[in-house]
Design an enzyme around this catalytic site. Sequence first.
Site, mmCIF file in Angstrom:
data_model
loop_
_atom_site.group_PDB
_atom_site.id
_atom_site.type_symbol
_atom_site.label_atom_id
_atom_site.label_comp_id
_atom_site.label_asym_id
_atom_site.label_seq_id
_atom_site.Cartn_x
_atom_site.Cartn_y
_atom_site.Cartn_z
ATOM 1 N N HIS A 82 0.772 -1.302 0.142
ATOM 2 C CA HIS A 82 -0.019 -0.114 0.104
ATOM 3 C C HIS A 82 0.895 1.360 0.042
ATOM 4 O O HIS A 82 1.907 1.440 0.451
ATOM 5 C CB HIS A 82 -0.976 0.147 1.303
ATOM 6 C CG HIS A 82 -2.260 0.771 0.915
ATOM 7 N ND1 HIS A 82 -3.202 0.193 0.608
ATOM 8 C CD2 HIS A 82 -2.495 1.977 1.165
ATOM 9 C CE1 HIS A 82 -4.206 0.992 0.359
ATOM 10 N NE2 HIS A 82 -3.823 2.313 0.823
ATOM 11 N N ASP A 161 -14.244 2.504 6.552
ATOM 12 C CA ASP A 161 -13.283 3.266 5.640
ATOM 13 C C ASP A 161 -13.765 3.696 4.401
ATOM 14 O O ASP A 161 -13.788 4.597 3.868
ATOM 15 C CB ASP A 161 -12.323 2.405 5.501
ATOM 16 C CG ASP A 161 -11.097 3.084 4.649
ATOM 17 O OD1 ASP A 161 -10.880 4.353 5.107
ATOM 18 O OD2 ASP A 161 -10.846 2.483 3.751
ATOM 19 N N ARG A 168 -13.716 11.811 3.230
ATOM 20 C CA ARG A 168 -12.610 12.643 3.442
ATOM 21 C C ARG A 168 -12.332 13.568 2.193
ATOM 22 O O ARG A 168 -11.630 14.548 2.006
ATOM 23 C CB ARG A 168 -11.510 11.689 4.065
ATOM 24 C CG ARG A 168 -11.721 11.560 5.579
ATOM 25 C CD ARG A 168 -10.593 10.211 5.653
ATOM 26 N NE ARG A 168 -9.484 10.529 5.472
ATOM 27 C CZ ARG A 168 -8.447 9.673 5.034
ATOM 28 N NH1 ARG A 168 -8.663 8.493 4.930
ATOM 29 N NH2 ARG A 168 -6.955 9.782 5.042
ATOM 30 N N SER A 183 -7.422 4.354 8.013
ATOM 31 C CA SER A 183 -7.857 3.848 6.818
ATOM 32 C C SER A 183 -7.196 2.702 6.242
ATOM 33 O O SER A 183 -7.659 1.610 5.560
ATOM 34 C CB SER A 183 -7.719 5.127 5.753
ATOM 35 O OG SER A 183 -8.167 4.776 4.472
ATOM 36 N N LYS A 187 -8.097 -1.595 6.254
ATOM 37 C CA LYS A 187 -8.395 -2.542 5.110
ATOM 38 C C LYS A 187 -7.046 -3.740 4.936
ATOM 39 O O LYS A 187 -7.512 -4.716 4.561
ATOM 40 C CB LYS A 187 -8.040 -1.561 3.962
ATOM 41 C CG LYS A 187 -9.078 -0.567 3.347
ATOM 42 C CD LYS A 187 -8.855 0.014 2.171
ATOM 43 C CE LYS A 187 -7.641 0.860 2.142
ATOM 44 N NZ LYS A 187 -8.107 2.329 2.397
HETATM 45 N N1 URA Z 1 -4.394 5.324 1.137
HETATM 46 C C1 URA Z 1 -5.786 4.775 2.043
HETATM 47 O O1 URA Z 1 -6.106 3.841 1.626
HETATM 48 N N2 URA Z 1 -5.940 5.720 2.882
HETATM 49 C C2 URA Z 1 -5.570 6.856 3.068
HETATM 50 O O2 URA Z 1 -6.170 7.496 4.060
HETATM 51 C C3 URA Z 1 -4.530 7.312 2.414
HETATM 52 C C4 URA Z 1 -3.961 6.573 1.569
#
Ligand code: URA
Length: 440
Positions: A82, A161, A168, A183, A187
């Site tokens: 990520h 989320d 957001r 967030s 996940k």
């Molecule tokens: N990636 C995400 O999944 N969430 C965030 O808040 C920032 C980057």
Amino acid sequence: MSFVEAIARKRDGLPLERDDIRRFVGGATRGDLPVEQLAAMLMAICCRGMSAEETSWLTDDMLRSGEAWDLAASHPTVVDKHSTGGVGDTVSLVLAPLLAAVGVPVAMMAGRGLGHTQGTIDKLEAIPGFDCDRDRAGLDRLLELAGAAIIAQTADIAPADRRLYALRDVTASVPSLPLIVGSIMSKKLALGAATLVLDVKWGRGAFRTTVAEAHELAAALRRVARDAGVACEALITDMNQPLGSALGTASEVRAAVAVLQGEGDESLREVSLRLAEQAMVLRGADPAAARSSLERVLAAGDAMAAWIRMVEAHGGDPDPDRLARPSRTVEVVAERAGFLTGVAATDLGRVAVTAGAGRSRLDEPLDFAGGVRVHCRLGDRVERGQPLATLELGERPVDETALCSRIGAAFELGDDPPATLPALVLGTVDEVDPGARPHP
Ligand code: URA
């Protein structure tokens, strides 16, 4: 206490109670808190921050708002990756087939565009037929077929989320450490891969602009992951200029394909290789051996073959000629000669969003042809009249003149080259000195 009072507590810099966070996350999940109260709480958190304890409650509640897939139990070797978000950041599209080509399976649950950044799922959906919506059985099937899968968050994974992420994005409440940690980690933990590599960006195009802020975020993310038993490393990488030259959706798919074909942006290639190497090291490989096998599969075309397998497994057409192309382009040229000393990368990202690669309303459709192509990098010498960037347009109506002047203003030219250039990859959390100022 009413939820309005909880918002007021956070607004005034007081910590939230355990129950306030439960109501906030529950309210986002079930829809029983009005959107204005959710938005106000997000902004209060964004401005006031959260303690480590509040952040861990937030992450935990967001994780528990939906299903947990525990991928590690059925697929112990699967790696997840990520990024904390940047512009021209197409690394996931390169990294997934790259690792699959060396026999390391990859499963990512990625997001849509957020703030000024372009989302991995939005990019993949620019590929005709590519379907990111898979349930758990669908993910297993993709891993079986291609050894690599990038799917969208399902309705059942961290639904809090999903709701908060979209909110957001349209309320300027993205750049907040606890919100980013909640967030990302809700996940990641819900997907449940045993190995996770994180690309934590710092700089003018990132949500964390200083090395110290990025280091703090990287350490917080890694702590939450390791506390949950996940083998995790975070690389802190440069986002003081777009990583690759393409900012958009279809254009970023083309940029990833170019790297997989052994061409394309050097910076995109290098960050993808470094993160892939880190993933292999986490899985027990020797760093030098990992790097050489990654380079070998790239040069031999195996990574490109893995890309085609992944796209086809997702139902997509891997022919890059089927990707949307701009119907109009406008070059933005340098008004003076000089050296490129700074790039307002966030502004370039916002222009790409406006041109079609993102949304200003929750339900706004994307224009896959829209974006920005950047022609120079920090430290380059440019001559008067030389193209700095190209605005790429599709069908979305935009104020072309305003976008071009915004692009022009994003490039800062000086008489002398910058004294130092930021390193593309600063290193891991332990390698980086958070007090360092590599690029004043
Ligand atoms: N990636 C995400 O999944 N969430 C965030 O808040 C920032 C980057």
